[in-house]
Structure formats: C-alpha cells, structure tokens
Design an enzyme around this catalytic site. Structure first.
Site: not given
Length: 403
Positions: A109, A322
């Site tokens: 992430c 993201m």
C-alpha cells in the site's frame, strides 16, 4: 426474547495504533506485540487481522471492527526492526477483504507507506542514534510483500515526529506535514518475478470476453497494473465513484479485464484464480487532460494536469489514487509509447501530474533504457501521515482459537 447471560470470555488486548497514511487508514502493529501464533504468516495471523478489522462482514460495513468498509480503510500493517543490511525496519501490508475471510498479502500500500516511517520512529523501532532532534529523519524501509526498499523522509522537531504542517493532499481534508517517499527500483514485483513489462511489450492487445479487444499497457512498477484507454471502455476519464461503483455490470467488466490481464502478466494461471488475489493487479483507465469537477466540488482545469487517471481497487473505483498505482503511473509516463505516456502527450518526461477523482497528484520517476530494456531507478512522491488513535485493539478470545 432477551439472550441468556453467559460467563464473559475475556478479550485479547493488543497494542496498536490507528493511522492515516496518504489517502488510506489502517491498524498498525509492532510484530513483537502480536500474540505469539500471529507473529508468523498463516491462519492465526489472518484470523486475528480479520477480526480486528471486522471481516468477513456480509453487511459490508465492518461495524464490529476497525475497518471503514472501503478498500482504503480495510488495511493492516505489521512493522518490526530489520535485520537486513542498510534498512531500519521491515514493513508488511495486509489488505483485508471486507466480505470474505481473506487477507491479501500480494502487494504493497503506497499510501500507508507514508505512515510506516513515523510509526517506526514513535514505536522505538529505529535506532535513536540515526534520528535528528530537529530536521528530517531518513527511515530505510524494507517492503516485505514485494521485496523492495522505500526511503521515507520524516520531519522531526524536539526529538518527535512532526505531524502538523501546510502540505495539502487532494483526498485528505486537512493539511499536515509533508513526508517525501522514494520507491527504489520499484519495477519487478518480488515473488512473482518478471520484467517491468512482463509481456515484453509497451502496449498489448488484450482480448476480454464480454468486453472486447483492448489496447493495454501491462506494467510491474509499484504494483502490477493494467492500463487501458478510457474511451475504449466507454468512459471519458473524468468519472467519479458514483458513476461506476453503483453499476454492477461495469464492475463485472472491470473484474473481467483484471482477471484476463493478470493471466497475461503471469500473475495467475487461470482467470478463476483472480478471486484469491483481490489486491493485485490493479486496473486503471487513462485519458488526455481535460477539465472536470472533483468529488469535493473543486474545479480541476486541463492546464493543471498532464492527463486523467481513474483506478480500481478491490473491485471499486478508488476515491483518489493508490500510492502504488501512482508509482506505476509515474513510471509508465516516463517511458515513451505506453498508454499512460501517450495520454500525457508522449515523449520523455521525468514527472507527471495527473487528475484523479479527488483532485491532482504529482509523481516523478527516473527511467532509462539499457540494452533495449527499460528500467526505473526510483519513483518519488509526497504524502502525509497522522496518528488517529493509539492504545489497544480488543479481540474476542473465543473468536481466535488459533491465537
């Protein structure tokens, strides 16, 4: 009828910190604080994180856990001191499924990467001798999911992490201190191996039953990502979440693209395997720069950006972008001939500013061609992070027989 009282089972208390990193939130743990059985990969660890986050939840709300019922808020992080030369900490990321009993460990992430450095410093995981009392701490992070190095530049004052500041990040309401991130050699996704362009082409033809034949750039950089042209799938590139996430047929088409692209990239053997690999690869669609109104009502002008990008995460259109996908965007934009580069106007470039549903983001990449093969040495972006809550999470003891 009221339920019959029973002897209460004690809950397991586990030290944890709830943090925002970039446009995501997650529960952070020190590895040493986890129950013994959960300190190793496997069923016990997954069961623990699922219960902490509140999954699986057939209602899709994660009411009985720390998750926020979106891909951006159903996340967990485990950090430990690193024994790897040249690194301070090891960082492991788990994307927790909302409606199924599944934790996806297949990728990183990028947004929560911004919070790892501050968390590691505050948790005492970085050698104090390496930390300036005032200035910028350089935290060397080993991203264990993909086997890559991230360098975080964390502001310090009075021996403490600085969280307040005037850095604004579209998708985050309040300003905070800027944290600069370097993703070193972000291409080639660890255990999956393969080159930056796994098919050997900058643009492939992808046949997707029920969708059609699409041009696609398939890239391993930051996170495996499938880029397609917005116009080829019936979109403008200015869509916000409600235009796609309420359309079940559209979501099914995106999942079909993701599954067939994953097979072409060598990430899975069969399209049926995609259900067990929800976090990667990502699907994003690109379009040339044009003005639009962001989700906050802010006008984004064509002159503010080089191109527009929208990306899917865990089966839904992401509210912003993201961080790992931003690395993929920056890398692809730096390589002439990819769909991302062409949407941005073509030609060589070392940075790109793209428009996403919440606003804009700039990301840089240093790419070069060696013996006919493209390589990228680093990607750079700025994020921010903040501690939202710290203390303990509680997990019902009888819910975790393996822990």
């Amino acid at each position: 009828m009221a339920s019959t009282p029973t002897r209460p089972a004690p809950q397991t208390r586990i030290p944890a910190t709830y943090m925002r990193g970039g446009t995501s939130k997650g529960v952070f743990f020190r590895l040493e604080d986890l129950p013994l059985a959960a300190r190793q990969p496997g069923a016990a660890r997954d069961a623990l994180l699922l219960r902490v986050i509140g999954s699986p939840d057939p209602y899709g709300k994660q009411i009985d856990g720390m998750g926020g019922a979106t891909s951006s808020t159903s996340k967990s992080v485990i950090v430990s001191r690193s024994t790897r030369a040249g690194h301070d900490v090891d960082y492991l990321f788990g994307q927790v499924s909302i409606d199924s009993a599944f934790v996806d460990w297949s990728g990183n992430c990028g947004n929560l990467s911004a919070a790892v450095g501050p968390f590691a410093i505050s948790a005492g995981l970085v050698d104090a001798a390496r930390l300036p009392r005032d200035g910028v701490a350089v935290v060397r992070i080993w991203q264990a999911n993909i086997g890559k190095t991230i360098v975080a530049h964390v502001p310090m004052a009075g021996g403490q992490v600085v969280e307040d500041g005037d850095f604004e990040l579209d998708g985050v309401t309040f300003p905070a201190a800027e944290i600069q991130l370097e993703f070193l050699e972000p291409a080639d996704e660890g255990e999956d191996g393969g080159a930056m362009f796994p098919t050997g082409h900058l643009v492939d033809t992808l046949d997707v039953p029920g969708v059609g034949t699409l041009q696609a750039t398939l890239i391993n950089a930051g996170i495996p990502t499938i880029f397609v042209n917005a116009a080829d799938i019936g979109y403008t590139g200015s869509e916000l979440q409600e235009a796609i996430n309420a359309d079940a047929a559209a979501l099914a088409r995106f999942e079909a693209i993701r599954a067939h692209g994953a097979v072409r990239m060598g990430l899975i053997a069969d399209v049926a395997d995609a259900a067990r690999r929800q976090h990667t690869p990502k699907v994003a669609f690109v379009a040339p720069a044009a003005g639009y109104v962001s989700s906050s009502g802010k006008q984004v002008d064509a002159g503010d950006i080089d191109l527009r990008v929208r990306a899917m995460s865990m089966g839904k259109l992401h509210h912003a972008m993201m961080g790992t996908a931003a690395v993929a965007i920056g890398t692809a934009a730096a390589i002439p001939g990819t769909l991302v580069n062409l949407a941005a106007g073509g030609g060589p470039r070392d940075s790109v500013r793209f428009g996403h549903p919440s606003g804009t983001l700039r990301v840089g990449a240093e790419a070069r061609q060696v013996d006919g093969q493209w390589t990228v040495t680093k990607a750079l972006m700025s994020r921010s992070a903040r501690v939202l809550m710290e203390g303990h999470v509680r997990v019902p003891a009888d819910a975790l027989p393996l822990v």
